[in-house]
Design a protein around this motif. Structure first.
Motif, PDB file in Angstrom:
ATOM      1  N   GLN A 165       0.679  -1.253  -0.070  1.00 48.73           N
ATOM      2  CA  GLN A 165       0.039   0.050   0.154  1.00 48.73           C
ATOM      3  C   GLN A 165       0.745   1.385  -0.017  1.00 48.73           C
ATOM      4  O   GLN A 165       0.405   2.523   0.005  1.00 48.73           O
ATOM      5  N   LYS A 166       2.029   0.987   0.058  1.00 45.61           N
ATOM      6  CA  LYS A 166       3.213   2.150  -0.077  1.00 45.61           C
ATOM      7  C   LYS A 166       3.479   2.497  -1.550  1.00 45.61           C
ATOM      8  O   LYS A 166       3.432   1.732  -2.308  1.00 45.61           O
ATOM      9  N   PRO A 167       3.336   3.897  -1.966  1.00 44.19           N
ATOM     10  CA  PRO A 167       3.633   4.348  -3.398  1.00 44.19           C
ATOM     11  C   PRO A 167       4.882   3.508  -3.621  1.00 44.19           C
ATOM     12  O   PRO A 167       5.847   3.354  -3.270  1.00 44.19           O
ATOM     13  N   VAL A 168       4.733   2.943  -4.971  1.00 43.94           N
ATOM     14  CA  VAL A 168       6.066   2.568  -5.623  1.00 43.94           C
ATOM     15  C   VAL A 168       6.479   3.393  -6.677  1.00 43.94           C
ATOM     16  O   VAL A 168       5.558   4.067  -7.448  1.00 43.94           O
ATOM     17  N   VAL A 169       7.577   4.092  -6.491  1.00 44.13           N
ATOM     18  CA  VAL A 169       7.918   5.192  -7.325  1.00 44.13           C
ATOM     19  C   VAL A 169       8.745   4.693  -8.509  1.00 44.13           C
ATOM     20  O   VAL A 169       9.279   3.686  -8.736  1.00 44.13           O
ATOM     21  N   LYS A 170       8.145   5.315  -9.762  1.00 47.01           N
ATOM     22  CA  LYS A 170       8.712   5.024 -10.973  1.00 47.01           C
ATOM     23  C   LYS A 170       9.007   6.036 -11.736  1.00 47.01           C
ATOM     24  O   LYS A 170       8.247   7.157 -11.557  1.00 47.01           O
ATOM     25  N   LEU A 229      -0.344   8.604  -9.245  1.00 46.41           N
ATOM     26  CA  LEU A 229       0.205  10.005  -8.819  1.00 46.41           C
ATOM     27  C   LEU A 229       1.150  10.373 -10.059  1.00 46.41           C
ATOM     28  O   LEU A 229       2.378   9.870  -9.941  1.00 46.41           O
ATOM     29  N   LEU A 230       0.866  11.560 -10.560  1.00 45.58           N
ATOM     30  CA  LEU A 230       1.786  11.899 -11.678  1.00 45.58           C
ATOM     31  C   LEU A 230       2.748  12.872 -10.950  1.00 45.58           C
ATOM     32  O   LEU A 230       2.704  13.367  -9.674  1.00 45.58           O
ATOM     33  N   PRO A 231       4.060  13.508 -11.514  1.00 39.60           N
ATOM     34  CA  PRO A 231       4.662  14.492 -10.831  1.00 39.60           C
ATOM     35  C   PRO A 231       4.011  15.648 -10.278  1.00 39.60           C
ATOM     36  O   PRO A 231       3.093  16.050 -10.765  1.00 39.60           O
ATOM     37  N   LYS A 232       4.640  16.034  -9.226  1.00 39.03           N
ATOM     38  CA  LYS A 232       4.167  17.264  -8.467  1.00 39.03           C
ATOM     39  C   LYS A 232       4.087  18.479  -9.179  1.00 39.03           C
ATOM     40  O   LYS A 232       5.014  18.688 -10.218  1.00 39.03           O
ATOM     41  N   GLY A 233       2.812  19.083  -9.449  1.00 35.04           N
ATOM     42  CA  GLY A 233       2.540  20.404 -10.371  1.00 35.04           C
ATOM     43  C   GLY A 233       1.950  19.852 -11.651  1.00 35.04           C
ATOM     44  O   GLY A 233       1.410  20.688 -12.337  1.00 35.04           O
ATOM     45  N   SER A 234       1.908  18.529 -11.899  1.00 34.95           N
ATOM     46  CA  SER A 234       1.249  18.200 -12.826  1.00 34.95           C
ATOM     47  C   SER A 234      -0.390  18.311 -12.843  1.00 34.95           C
ATOM     48  O   SER A 234      -1.005  18.148 -11.851  1.00 34.95           O
ATOM     49  N   VAL A 235      -1.294  18.478 -13.930  1.00 37.09           N
ATOM     50  CA  VAL A 235      -2.613  18.693 -13.943  1.00 37.09           C
ATOM     51  C   VAL A 235      -3.015  17.668 -15.099  1.00 37.09           C
ATOM     52  O   VAL A 235      -2.859  17.906 -16.196  1.00 37.09           O
ATOM     53  N   VAL A 236      -3.493  16.571 -14.785  1.00 31.85           N
ATOM     54  CA  VAL A 236      -4.647  15.483 -15.664  1.00 31.85           C
ATOM     55  C   VAL A 236      -5.837  16.275 -16.287  1.00 31.85           C
ATOM     56  O   VAL A 236      -6.628  16.895 -15.483  1.00 31.85           O
ATOM     57  N   SER A 237      -5.850  16.171 -17.564  1.00 31.89           N
ATOM     58  CA  SER A 237      -6.973  16.984 -18.360  1.00 31.89           C
ATOM     59  C   SER A 237      -7.786  15.820 -18.847  1.00 31.89           C
ATOM     60  O   SER A 237      -9.005  15.961 -19.333  1.00 31.89           O
ATOM     61  N   PHE A 238      -7.377  14.316 -18.949  1.00 27.39           N
ATOM     62  CA  PHE A 238      -7.901  13.400 -19.781  1.00 27.39           C
ATOM     63  C   PHE A 238      -7.390  12.169 -19.370  1.00 27.39           C
ATOM     64  O   PHE A 238      -6.142  11.802 -19.131  1.00 27.39           O
ATOM     65  N   ALA A 239      -8.181  10.960 -18.926  1.00 28.36           N
ATOM     66  CA  ALA A 239      -7.959   9.892 -18.703  1.00 28.36           C
ATOM     67  C   ALA A 239      -8.920   8.949 -19.093  1.00 28.36           C
ATOM     68  O   ALA A 239     -10.124   9.001 -18.874  1.00 28.36           O
ATOM     69  N   ARG A 240      -8.405   7.933 -19.892  1.00 29.01           N
ATOM     70  CA  ARG A 240      -9.466   7.048 -20.814  1.00 29.01           C
ATOM     71  C   ARG A 240      -8.774   5.960 -21.026  1.00 29.01           C
ATOM     72  O   ARG A 240      -7.659   5.714 -21.374  1.00 29.01           O
ATOM     73  N   GLY A 241      -9.701   4.747 -20.883  1.00 29.23           N
ATOM     74  CA  GLY A 241      -9.114   3.371 -21.549  1.00 29.23           C
ATOM     75  C   GLY A 241     -10.330   2.291 -21.726  1.00 29.23           C
ATOM     76  O   GLY A 241     -11.326   2.543 -21.187  1.00 29.23           O
ATOM     77  N   LYS A 242     -10.121   1.636 -22.481  1.00 31.99           N
ATOM     78  CA  LYS A 242     -11.029   0.489 -22.813  1.00 31.99           C
ATOM     79  C   LYS A 242     -11.142  -0.698 -21.645  1.00 31.99           C
ATOM     80  O   LYS A 242      -9.948  -0.692 -21.161  1.00 31.99           O
ATOM     81  N   MET A 243     -12.216  -1.380 -21.515  1.00 32.73           N
ATOM     82  CA  MET A 243     -12.413  -2.446 -20.663  1.00 32.73           C
ATOM     83  C   MET A 243     -12.274  -1.872 -19.100  1.00 32.73           C
ATOM     84  O   MET A 243     -12.205  -2.758 -18.176  1.00 32.73           O
ATOM     85  N   PHE A 244     -12.108  -0.646 -18.858  1.00 34.37           N
ATOM     86  CA  PHE A 244     -11.971  -0.222 -17.388  1.00 34.37           C
ATOM     87  C   PHE A 244     -13.403   0.072 -16.881  1.00 34.37           C
ATOM     88  O   PHE A 244     -14.393   0.257 -17.595  1.00 34.37           O
ATOM     89  N   SER A 279       3.381   5.878  -7.981  1.00 36.01           N
ATOM     90  CA  SER A 279       3.944   7.383  -8.097  1.00 36.01           C
ATOM     91  C   SER A 279       4.996   7.525  -9.033  1.00 36.01           C
ATOM     92  O   SER A 279       6.162   7.198  -8.806  1.00 36.01           O
ATOM     93  N   TYR A 280       4.648   8.339  -9.949  1.00 40.07           N
ATOM     94  CA  TYR A 280       5.769   8.747 -11.120  1.00 40.07           C
ATOM     95  C   TYR A 280       6.522   9.950 -10.782  1.00 40.07           C
ATOM     96  O   TYR A 280       5.770  11.008 -10.164  1.00 40.07           O
ATOM     97  N   ARG A 281       7.562   9.943 -11.066  1.00 34.25           N
ATOM     98  CA  ARG A 281       8.665  11.115 -10.717  1.00 34.25           C
ATOM     99  C   ARG A 281       9.428  11.470 -11.903  1.00 34.25           C
ATOM    100  O   ARG A 281       9.562  10.703 -12.762  1.00 34.25           O
ATOM    101  N   ASN A 282       9.951  12.950 -12.005  1.00 41.10           N
ATOM    102  CA  ASN A 282      10.714  13.294 -13.058  1.00 41.10           C
ATOM    103  C   ASN A 282      12.253  12.814 -12.814  1.00 41.10           C
ATOM    104  O   ASN A 282      13.024  13.519 -12.619  1.00 41.10           O
TER     105      ASN A 282
END
Length: 249
Positions: free
Chosen positions: A87-92, A111-126, A184-187
């Motif tokens: 349950q801890k974030p896996v850093v990638k 979680l995307l990098p700090k300061g990022s803003v998601v405008s669209f998220a979509r996928g099939k079968m979800f 958790s994604y980081r730059n």
């Protein structure tokens, strides 16, 4: 006397007519019989009768036992009594493409990098995809096998795309790794495959000799897989491939 004889003759005629009608009546029971299905050649009718006979003769108690056994077998396939949940974030390190595993029992958070803003998220079968600021939450249905999730986000006034290949976390994964529920994604730059192998040898003073070998550099986890069929790095007589963000069980 003549009148009596006339009446007797009429009575005999009526009795004869009645007996004749009864013997030739199409409604007599002996005129009804089951059709010979074998002679008729109607295989569909035979199959339908067999199916109906099966359902009419089925034992309700046995049906319940079969349903219970089917549910138990599905549970055995998942074996979630032996699973380990991280349950801890896996850093990638973030890039344009990645791959993760999910299971329908759990909600996954990205979680995307700090300061990022998601405008669209979509996928099939979800089953469900929600996003807010730099966070995306995902749920998959029970019949999910694999699919891709496309996330469009902005960072420092630049639009970027992250395409994530998602597969179902199944019984083969349970044996060797934990189920991650937060990514958790980081730059942060990741090492190349050869750099990871060099770092492993430097840290452990030996070449990877297990099927799955793990290395942690900073917050990022690497898994070195001994794969002589599909490996892309040839070292010390073996082929290896490197995966990022896989946590050892």
């Amino acid at each position: 006397m003549k009148r009596v004889i006339y009446l007797l003759i009429c009575l005999n005629i009526l009795l004869f007519a009645r007996n004749n009608n009864e013997s030739s009546s199409p409604l007599k029971p002996e005129n009804f019989s089951m059709p010979d299905l074998k002679k008729s050649g109607n295989k569909n009718m035979i199959n339908d009768l067999k199916v109906n006979e099966f359902y009419l003769n089925i034992d309700p108690q046995k049906l319940k036992e079969v349903q219970k056994k089917d549910k138990f077998n599905k549970h055995l396939l998942d074996k979630f009594d032996n699973i380990s949940i991280n349950q801890k974030p896996v850093v990638k390190s973030i890039s344009s493409q990645d791959s993760i595993s999910m299971h329908p029992y759990f909600t996954t958070v990205i979680l995307l990098p700090k300061g990022s803003v998601v405008s669209f998220a979509r996928g099939k079968m979800f089953e469900k995809i929600l996003h807010d600021q730099n966070m995306v939450t995902i749920e998959i249905p029970n019949n999910f096998d694999r699919g891709n999730l496309v996330i469009v986000y902005s960072e420092k006034e630049q639009n970027k795309v992250l395409n994530i290949m998602v597969k179902r976390f199944d019984k083969t994964d349970i044996k060797k790794e934990v189920l991650n529920t937060v990514y958790s994604y980081r730059n942060t730059e990741t090492l190349s495959d050869i750099e990871v192998l060099q770092a492993y040898v430097k840290q452990n003073r030996k070449y990877p000799n297990n099927e799955y070998n793990y290395l942690y550099i900073g917050d990022i986890a690497y898994r070195i897989v001994l794969d002589n069929k599909y490996g892309n790095v040839f070292v010390n007589g073996n082929k290896y491939r490197v995966e990022n963000g896989i946590v050892r069980k």
